[in-house]
Scaffold this active site. Structure first.
Site, PDB file in Angstrom:
ATOM      1  N   GLY A  23       0.806  -1.219   0.000  1.00  0.00           N
ATOM      2  CA  GLY A  23       0.000   0.000   0.000  1.00  0.00           C
ATOM      3  C   GLY A  23       0.837   1.266   0.000  1.00  0.00           C
ATOM      4  O   GLY A  23       0.672   2.146  -0.857  1.00  0.00           O
ATOM      5  N   ILE A  24       1.748   1.395   0.972  1.00  0.00           N
ATOM      6  CA  ILE A  24       2.630   2.557   1.024  1.00  0.00           C
ATOM      7  C   ILE A  24       3.690   2.460  -0.066  1.00  0.00           C
ATOM      8  O   ILE A  24       4.054   3.456  -0.696  1.00  0.00           O
ATOM      9  CB  ILE A  24       3.282   2.672   2.419  1.00  0.00           C
ATOM     10  CG1 ILE A  24       2.215   2.958   3.487  1.00  0.00           C
ATOM     11  CG2 ILE A  24       4.351   3.757   2.434  1.00  0.00           C
ATOM     12  CD1 ILE A  24       2.741   2.987   4.900  1.00  0.00           C
ATOM     13  N   ARG A 118      10.244  -4.869  10.301  1.00  0.00           N
ATOM     14  CA  ARG A 118      10.693  -3.515  10.652  1.00  0.00           C
ATOM     15  C   ARG A 118      11.873  -3.575  11.626  1.00  0.00           C
ATOM     16  O   ARG A 118      12.846  -2.826  11.486  1.00  0.00           O
ATOM     17  CB  ARG A 118       9.544  -2.731  11.286  1.00  0.00           C
ATOM     18  CG  ARG A 118       8.462  -2.288  10.297  1.00  0.00           C
ATOM     19  CD  ARG A 118       7.451  -1.397  10.997  1.00  0.00           C
ATOM     20  NE  ARG A 118       6.507  -0.827  10.064  1.00  0.00           N
ATOM     21  CZ  ARG A 118       5.216  -1.148  10.006  1.00  0.00           C
ATOM     22  NH1 ARG A 118       4.743  -2.077  10.822  1.00  0.00           N
ATOM     23  NH2 ARG A 118       4.413  -0.569   9.142  1.00  0.00           N
ATOM     24  N   CYS A 170      -2.390 -11.311   1.505  1.00  0.00           N
ATOM     25  CA  CYS A 170      -1.561 -12.480   1.224  1.00  0.00           C
ATOM     26  C   CYS A 170      -1.054 -13.124   2.507  1.00  0.00           C
ATOM     27  O   CYS A 170      -0.903 -14.348   2.576  1.00  0.00           O
ATOM     28  CB  CYS A 170      -0.404 -12.096   0.319  1.00  0.00           C
ATOM     29  SG  CYS A 170       0.399 -10.557   0.778  1.00  0.00           S
TER      30      CYS A 170
END
Length: 610
Positions: A23-24, A118, A170
């Site tokens: 998305g980003i 992250r 997913c």
């Protein structure tokens, strides 16, 4: 100030690594190309799901099941042919993306969707001494964080909440790694079977991904064999074809679909594959409670056999409810006991298949009612701020900011806020000079295997930890498998007790930390508690601070009492003086009268003598 032309020259030569093309990531790659960046590399393991199309605008329906990184690269090059945009359809955890790989780039931009990845990129950037711009979105909330080694706090300086509310399709359908993924999937199963069917809520694996994943492979590979298999039939269609037979529907979800997933080899390069489970086997796995008894034990973890019984019971009850009200479409309601029991049973069975620890229905209920969708406009704003901060850093502008997007205006009417980055946390076990973590366990019950899997790899996000007991110099864990025989042993069996200090080294992340063992007899099994500092020392320090506070208060009280005492004494002294003066005044008058009378008599005597 430098002109835009000078800035643009720096932009064109800057090498960027983008991690994530979802998305980003889609918005970010478009922005980078439009801004003039010429050297960009993107990494993403996922394939395009049909549920991505409403917000990941680089993808179209014909791209479904293809690599996100590959398609994003092709589409961006179509409108910006001059860009040098490379890609890897791979996991960021793979060994090829080591510290030396990160050193090739001037800056790293994160567009990830999970905490573990992250954390890993944060550590790799710290080891490579490369600036990182972290980002994320959740519904209408979004944030951008600038991270510079030694200047700002890193991603792990502050503890992050464990609950994530927005998840890629997913991950939900193919590769769950946390129980919340299984809970979301179970809610989708409910909608597919009994609620309003939504194409975005499909729960079946998509085998077409293998056609683009290995286009040149021979027919002998397992992937090609899987690609030749017919795609799994839709959940609602299957259920209707078998008249919602609970055992057959169970087998469809947890045996047949899982078999399809297992054949998708590329998904399991860095993950443990799931284990298919049939209804007949499930009902004999663990102690079995009846459907009615299980509902009265919502704070206990159900066995797989109990989950299978609850699954079958809920299917029967929900079908009855539909037949009684055929014009009413069921929708998920966490306060509906049958619906919630169905979701809990499905979530726990799926978690079991993927080697994820199961939870109580009470815990699952809390998670199931706390999930929000991804919002395309939030992703666009976040991506715009990533590029803004990247340009600032390239230009050498020290006025970098962390950005935050709110769902509602603050008292000043703003939904977009900026703040200066915080300094590094001196207690951070990733970026501080003293890398220390304190773990509270019961050494007589926790195993070496749990220490590796639960503490080091899951909680502390290490990849290939090597562990040595600093007190004895014994190797406790070896990433090459030399210590696998120790995995079933309890910590106490290998002399790891209260006060032990373990040196944990992860060569993949170029990270070494000290793990301080503290005994906590109230903990059972593999349960543990993590702290960034020693609780006992903190409690002792807090006790000393409290004692010092009391001491100062007592000294202050003593000074006040002494001042009050002196004040009272002074008042008493003044009163005595006043009283003395008051008592002496009549005598003085009388003496004066007597002196006056005596004077007159003497005068008369003198006159008589004359």
């Amino acid at each position: 100030m430098p002109s835009w032309k000078e800035k643009h020259g720096k932009i064109q030569t800057t090498k960027l690594l983008v991690v994530g093309a979802g998305g980003i990531g889609c918005e970010l790659l478009k922005n980078l190309a439009a801004t003039g960046f010429q050297n960009v590399h993107v990494i993403d393991l996922d394939t395009i799901d049909i549920s991505n199309l409403n917000r990941q605008f680089l993808f179209r329906k014909e791209h479904v099941s293809s690599s996100k990184a590959e398609i994003a690269t092709k589409v961006v090059k179509q409108f910006c042919p001059s860009i040098n945009l490379g890609f890897d359809h791979a996991s960021i955890f793979e060994e090829e993306f080591n510290v030396e790989f990160f050193k090739k780039f001037d800056m790293v931009l994160n567009a990830l969707d999970n905490k573990k990845a992250r954390n890993h990129v944060n550590r790799m950037c710290h080891a490579a001494n490369k600036p990182l711009i972290e980002s994320g979105s959740s519904g209408y909330f979004g944030q951008v964080q600038v991270i510079m080694r030694g200047k700002t706090e890193c991603y792990e300086c502050q503890e992050k909440p464990a609950t994530q509310k927005t998840f890629p399709g997913c991950t939900i359908r193919n590769t769950p790694s946390e129980h919340i993924h299984c809970t979301v999937w179970a809610k989708h199963v409910f909608n597919q079977l009994f609620g309003e069917v939504d194409i975005d809520d499909d729960v079946s694996p998509d085998m077409e991904a293998e056609d683009t994943e290995n286009p040149n492979e021979t027919g002998n590979s397992q992937d090609d064999e899987a690609a030749k298999e017919p795609a799994p039939i839709g959940t609602r269609k299957w259920a209707e074809s078998v008249n919602f037979d609970a055992a057959k529907v169970f087998d469809k979800l947890f045996f047949q679909d899982i078999q399809y997933l297992v054949k998708m080899d590329h998904l399991w390069k860095q993950r443990k594959p799931p284990t298919p489970l049939s209804f007949s086997v499930a009902t004999n796995t663990g102690e079995s409670l009846s459907f009615a008894d299980a509902q009265n034990k919502d704070t206990s973890i159900w066995s797989i056999a109990t989950c299978a019984n609850v699954f079958a019971g809920c299917v029967r009850e929900l079908l009855k409810e539909i037949k009684m009200n055929p014009d009413v479409t069921l929708s998920f309601d966490k306060d509906h006991p049958i619906i919630m029991a169905f979701v809990a049973a499905c979530a726990n069975v799926r978690a079991h298949l993927f080697s994820i620890h199961t939870k109580t229905m009470f815990e699952i209920k809390a998670m199931a009612g706390n999930i929000i969708p991804a919002i395309a406009s939030t992703n666009a704003i976040v991506a715009g701020m990533i590029v803004t901060e990247a340009v600032k850093m390239i230009d050498g502008n020290a006025n970098v900011k962390c950005s935050f997007i709110r769902s509602q205006p603050n008292p000043r009417g703003k939904i977009f806020l900026e703040d200066a980055p915080y300094p590094p946390n001196p207690k951070c076990y990733v970026c501080s000079e003293t890398r220390e973590v304190f773990i509270y366990v019961n050494p007589a019950e926790m195993t070496v295997g749990a220490l590796r899997d639960k503490v080091l790899m899951q909680e502390l996000n290490m990849l290939q930890p090597d562990v040595m007991d600093t007190n004895t110099a014994n190797v406790v864990l070896s990433s090459d498998g030399d210590t696998d025989s120790l995995l079933p042993k309890k910590l106490s069996e290998i002399s790891i007790e209260d006060g032990a200090i373990l040196t944990c080294d992860d060569f993949m992340q170029d990270m070494v930390l000290k793990l301080f063992i503290r005994r906590a007899n109230h903990l059972r099994g593999d349960n543990f508690e993590i702290a960034r500092s020693d609780k006992e020392k903190d409690e002792e320090a807090a006790r000393k601070r409290e004692e010092e506070k009391h001491r100062l208060e007592e000294e202050e009280n003593k000074k006040k009492m002494e001042a009050d005492r002196k004040s009272e004494e002074e008042e008493r002294r003044k009163r005595k003086v006043d009283e003395k003066e008051s008592s002496e005044e009549p005598d003085v008058k009388r003496t004066r009268v007597e002196e006056q009378n005596g004077g007159e008599e003497n005068e008369n005597q003198i006159l008589a003598m004359e």
